[in-house]
Design a protein around this motif. Structure first.
Motif, short mmCIF file in Angstrom:
data_model
loop_
_atom_site.label_atom_id
_atom_site.label_comp_id
_atom_site.label_asym_id
_atom_site.label_seq_id
_atom_site.Cartn_x
_atom_site.Cartn_y
_atom_site.Cartn_z
N ALA A 1 0.83 -1.20 0.00
CA ALA A 1 0.00 0.00 0.00
C ALA A 1 0.87 1.26 0.00
N GLU A 2 1.94 1.27 0.78
CA GLU A 2 2.83 2.42 0.81
C GLU A 2 3.51 2.63 -0.54
N ILE A 3 3.89 1.55 -1.17
CA ILE A 3 4.55 1.65 -2.47
C ILE A 3 3.58 2.16 -3.53
N ARG A 4 2.36 1.61 -3.53
CA ARG A 4 1.34 2.10 -4.48
C ARG A 4 1.04 3.58 -4.22
N ALA A 5 0.91 3.95 -2.96
CA ALA A 5 0.62 5.35 -2.61
C ALA A 5 1.73 6.26 -3.11
N GLU A 6 2.96 5.83 -2.94
CA GLU A 6 4.09 6.63 -3.42
C GLU A 6 4.02 6.79 -4.94
N ALA B 1 -3.60 8.19 -3.75
CA ALA B 1 -2.47 7.88 -2.85
C ALA B 1 -2.95 7.76 -1.41
N LEU B 2 -3.81 8.69 -1.01
CA LEU B 2 -4.30 8.68 0.37
C LEU B 2 -5.29 7.55 0.62
N ARG B 3 -5.99 7.11 -0.41
CA ARG B 3 -6.85 5.94 -0.24
C ARG B 3 -6.00 4.68 -0.06
N LYS C 1 -1.74 7.49 5.63
CA LYS C 1 -0.68 8.17 6.39
C LYS C 1 0.39 8.78 5.48
N HIS C 2 0.17 8.81 4.18
CA HIS C 2 1.17 9.35 3.26
C HIS C 2 1.21 10.88 3.41
N VAL C 3 2.15 11.35 4.19
CA VAL C 3 2.21 12.76 4.59
C VAL C 3 2.43 13.68 3.39
#
Length: 161
Positions: free
Chosen positions: A38-43, A68-70, A74-76
């Motif tokens: 999820a973090e990688i996709r968000a990035e 990204a936020l979905r 927490k993606h600041v």
């Protein structure tokens, strides 16, 4: 998006290594990427938002930040980027609402809906834009339903002079 995310993390690791070399610090051990899918996709979505913004495609940039936020709430950086874009574009909301009203009066419901949805991308809490968009959406659904319904039989004096 996943590939973009991985590339972003690799870029960060290389930047850390360059900074260490520039500071004449012993070369750090290669960093291990510890990120969830999820973090990688968000990035990746966030990187797409940055590219869209550079191309002056701000509505697309907002959509990418939202994705990204979905993927990772927490993606600041995506959150800050989205907030900055919305703040910068806020003066456009009134113009979008008015342009939507003109399209609505011209009975171009889809164009009106698109304009009001853009206003909602900038200001999701805008009650006026929400009301207009909901109304246009309902009218378009009704039109689709009417188009799909069989025509009633014709009554009258067909074939008579």
């Amino acid at each position: 998006e996943t590939a973009q995310g991985y590339l972003s993390f690799i870029e960060r690791i290389r930047a850390q290594e360059r900074e260490a070399v520039a500071a004449r610090v012993a070369r750090p051990e290669p960093s291990e990427v510890r990120a969830s899918d999820a973090e990688i996709r968000a990035e990746g979505w966030f990187r797409n938002a940055l590219v869209a913004e550079q191309k002056n495609q701000n509505f697309d940039a907002i959509r990418f930040d939202i994705r990204a936020l979905r993927a990772e709430p927490k993606h600041v950086r995506a959150r800050h980027h989205l907030e900055a874009l919305r703040e910068r574009m806020r003066p456009e909301v009134d113009g979008l609402l008015e342009a939507g009203r003109r399209k609505f009066q011209q009975e171009d419901l889809q164009a009106a809906l698109d304009l009001w949805r853009r206003a909602l991308l900038i200001d999701p809490g805008n009650a006026e834009a929400r009301e207009y968009a909901d109304r246009a959406d309902q009218l378009l659904e009704n039109l689709d339903r009417l188009r799909g319904a069989p025509l009633p039989p014709q009554v009258g004096n067909r074939g008579r002079p």
